[in-house]
Motif scaffolding. Sequence first.
Motif, PDB file in Angstrom:
ATOM      1  N   LEU A  36      12.436   0.307  -8.422  1.00 30.70           N
ATOM      2  CA  LEU A  36      13.403  -0.782  -8.545  1.00 30.70           C
ATOM      3  C   LEU A  36      13.835  -1.298  -7.169  1.00 30.70           C
ATOM      4  O   LEU A  36      14.033  -2.508  -6.989  1.00 30.70           O
ATOM      5  N   ALA A  37      13.971  -0.412  -6.194  1.00 30.60           N
ATOM      6  CA  ALA A  37      14.300  -0.844  -4.830  1.00 30.60           C
ATOM      7  C   ALA A  37      13.165  -1.691  -4.261  1.00 30.60           C
ATOM      8  O   ALA A  37      13.399  -2.710  -3.593  1.00 30.60           O
ATOM      9  N   ASN A  38      11.933  -1.300  -4.544  1.00 22.56           N
ATOM     10  CA  ASN A  38      10.779  -2.071  -4.105  1.00 22.56           C
ATOM     11  C   ASN A  38      10.811  -3.460  -4.746  1.00 22.56           C
ATOM     12  O   ASN A  38      10.528  -4.472  -4.090  1.00 22.56           O
ATOM     13  N   GLU A  39      11.176  -3.525  -6.009  1.00 26.26           N
ATOM     14  CA  GLU A  39      11.259  -4.811  -6.700  1.00 26.26           C
ATOM     15  C   GLU A  39      12.377  -5.678  -6.118  1.00 26.26           C
ATOM     16  O   GLU A  39      12.214  -6.884  -5.955  1.00 26.26           O
ATOM     17  N   ARG A  40      13.514  -5.067  -5.778  1.00 26.81           N
ATOM     18  CA  ARG A  40      14.603  -5.844  -5.171  1.00 26.81           C
ATOM     19  C   ARG A  40      14.173  -6.411  -3.822  1.00 26.81           C
ATOM     20  O   ARG A  40      14.520  -7.545  -3.473  1.00 26.81           O
ATOM     21  N   THR A  41      13.406  -5.631  -3.061  1.00 28.44           N
ATOM     22  CA  THR A  41      12.901  -6.124  -1.787  1.00 28.44           C
ATOM     23  C   THR A  41      11.957  -7.299  -2.015  1.00 28.44           C
ATOM     24  O   THR A  41      12.017  -8.309  -1.308  1.00 28.44           O
ATOM     25  N   PHE A  42      11.105  -7.175  -3.017  1.00 25.00           N
ATOM     26  CA  PHE A  42      10.193  -8.263  -3.384  1.00 25.00           C
ATOM     27  C   PHE A  42      10.989  -9.528  -3.703  1.00 25.00           C
ATOM     28  O   PHE A  42      10.672 -10.620  -3.224  1.00 25.00           O
ATOM     29  N   LEU A  87       3.490 -15.176  -0.534  1.00 22.91           N
ATOM     30  CA  LEU A  87       2.254 -14.405  -0.675  1.00 22.91           C
ATOM     31  C   LEU A  87       2.404 -13.006  -0.084  1.00 22.91           C
ATOM     32  O   LEU A  87       1.929 -12.023  -0.647  1.00 22.91           O
ATOM     33  N   ARG A  88       3.071 -12.931   1.031  1.00 22.38           N
ATOM     34  CA  ARG A  88       3.283 -11.623   1.668  1.00 22.38           C
ATOM     35  C   ARG A  88       4.166 -10.740   0.796  1.00 22.38           C
ATOM     36  O   ARG A  88       4.004  -9.515   0.778  1.00 22.38           O
ATOM     37  N   ALA A  89       5.105 -11.333   0.087  1.00 22.93           N
ATOM     38  CA  ALA A  89       5.975 -10.562  -0.805  1.00 22.93           C
ATOM     39  C   ALA A  89       5.159  -9.831  -1.858  1.00 22.93           C
ATOM     40  O   ALA A  89       5.379  -8.642  -2.119  1.00 22.93           O
ATOM     41  N   ARG A  95       1.428  -2.957  -2.051  1.00 19.80           N
ATOM     42  CA  ARG A  95       1.118  -1.895  -1.082  1.00 19.80           C
ATOM     43  C   ARG A  95       2.162  -0.776  -1.124  1.00 19.80           C
ATOM     44  O   ARG A  95       1.818   0.405  -1.061  1.00 19.80           O
ATOM     45  N   CYS A  96       3.432  -1.165  -1.230  1.00 14.64           N
ATOM     46  CA  CYS A  96       4.489  -0.145  -1.284  1.00 14.64           C
ATOM     47  C   CYS A  96       4.423   0.656  -2.581  1.00 14.64           C
ATOM     48  O   CYS A  96       4.579   1.880  -2.575  1.00 14.64           O
ATOM     49  N   GLU A  97       4.184  -0.029  -3.680  1.00 13.51           N
ATOM     50  CA  GLU A  97       4.105   0.671  -4.971  1.00 13.51           C
ATOM     51  C   GLU A  97       2.940   1.663  -4.961  1.00 13.51           C
ATOM     52  O   GLU A  97       3.079   2.798  -5.424  1.00 13.51           O
ATOM     53  N   ARG A  98       1.800   1.247  -4.431  1.00 10.76           N
ATOM     54  CA  ARG A  98       0.643   2.146  -4.349  1.00 10.76           C
ATOM     55  C   ARG A  98       0.955   3.345  -3.455  1.00 10.76           C
ATOM     56  O   ARG A  98       0.619   4.479  -3.789  1.00 10.76           O
ATOM     57  N   ALA A  99       1.578   3.102  -2.322  1.00 15.96           N
ATOM     58  CA  ALA A  99       1.899   4.197  -1.406  1.00 15.96           C
ATOM     59  C   ALA A  99       2.852   5.190  -2.066  1.00 15.96           C
ATOM     60  O   ALA A  99       2.673   6.406  -1.934  1.00 15.96           O
ATOM     61  N   MET A 100       3.856   4.696  -2.783  1.00  7.86           N
ATOM     62  CA  MET A 100       4.794   5.603  -3.458  1.00  7.86           C
ATOM     63  C   MET A 100       4.084   6.426  -4.520  1.00  7.86           C
ATOM     64  O   MET A 100       4.322   7.623  -4.651  1.00  7.86           O
ATOM     65  N   ARG A 101       3.200   5.807  -5.273  1.00  7.26           N
ATOM     66  CA  ARG A 101       2.467   6.522  -6.326  1.00  7.26           C
ATOM     67  C   ARG A 101       1.556   7.585  -5.727  1.00  7.26           C
ATOM     68  O   ARG A 101       1.324   8.617  -6.328  1.00  7.26           O
ATOM     69  N   ARG A 102       1.033   7.328  -4.546  1.00  7.05           N
ATOM     70  CA  ARG A 102       0.116   8.269  -3.901  1.00  7.05           C
ATOM     71  C   ARG A 102       0.826   9.303  -3.030  1.00  7.05           C
ATOM     72  O   ARG A 102       0.191  10.175  -2.473  1.00  7.05           O
ATOM     73  N   GLY A 103       2.128   9.139  -2.864  1.00  7.86           N
ATOM     74  CA  GLY A 103       2.873  10.058  -2.003  1.00  7.86           C
ATOM     75  C   GLY A 103       2.598   9.822  -0.525  1.00  7.86           C
ATOM     76  O   GLY A 103       2.749  10.730   0.290  1.00  7.86           O
ATOM     77  N   GLU A 104       2.219   8.603  -0.165  1.00 11.36           N
ATOM     78  CA  GLU A 104       1.909   8.252   1.221  1.00 11.36           C
ATOM     79  C   GLU A 104       3.124   7.610   1.885  1.00 11.36           C
ATOM     80  O   GLU A 104       4.074   7.209   1.220  1.00 11.36           O
ATOM     81  N   ASP A 105       3.047   7.491   3.208  1.00 13.82           N
ATOM     82  CA  ASP A 105       4.077   6.751   3.931  1.00 13.82           C
ATOM     83  C   ASP A 105       4.030   5.292   3.507  1.00 13.82           C
ATOM     84  O   ASP A 105       2.956   4.757   3.194  1.00 13.82           O
TER      85      ASP A 105
END
Length: 136
Positions: A36-42, A87-89, A95-105
């Motif tokens: 949800l924080a990622n979505e608010r940033t978007f 577009l960058r949004a 990219r952030c959602e994928r990183a969170m799902r993968r446990g990456e930075d």
Amino acid sequence: MTGPRPPRSGLAAVRLWFAPERLREEGHTPDYRFSLANERTFLAWLRTAMALVGGGFAVDQFLTDTTRPLRLALSLVLLAGGALCALRAINHWIRCERAMRRGEDLPSSRFPVALALAVGVVALGMVLVVAFGWGV
């Protein structure tokens, strides 16, 4: 869950823009608060994009005392910045959602600095045009 996947190509990453549910195939579901924080940033990026587009139209409509080429240049920089920001949004959200799902930075980006510098240069240009009547 499967092992780590190789990075997606540019086209495959863009396909995720139109099918974000495919992200669920990767990694673990993050704490919903982070999603949800990622979505608010978007959404904040989209508001910024809309403000830039509105600013581009405002410059074209309200700086009528300036020459058309200068007014057009300032407007186009703001309009292009709005389009790039939107577009960058999308790209940053994925990219952030994928990183969170993968446990990456979380991915870093130079775009906010580039956007801030572009807006600052355009704003300075508008100050000079308005304050000193340049471009008249």
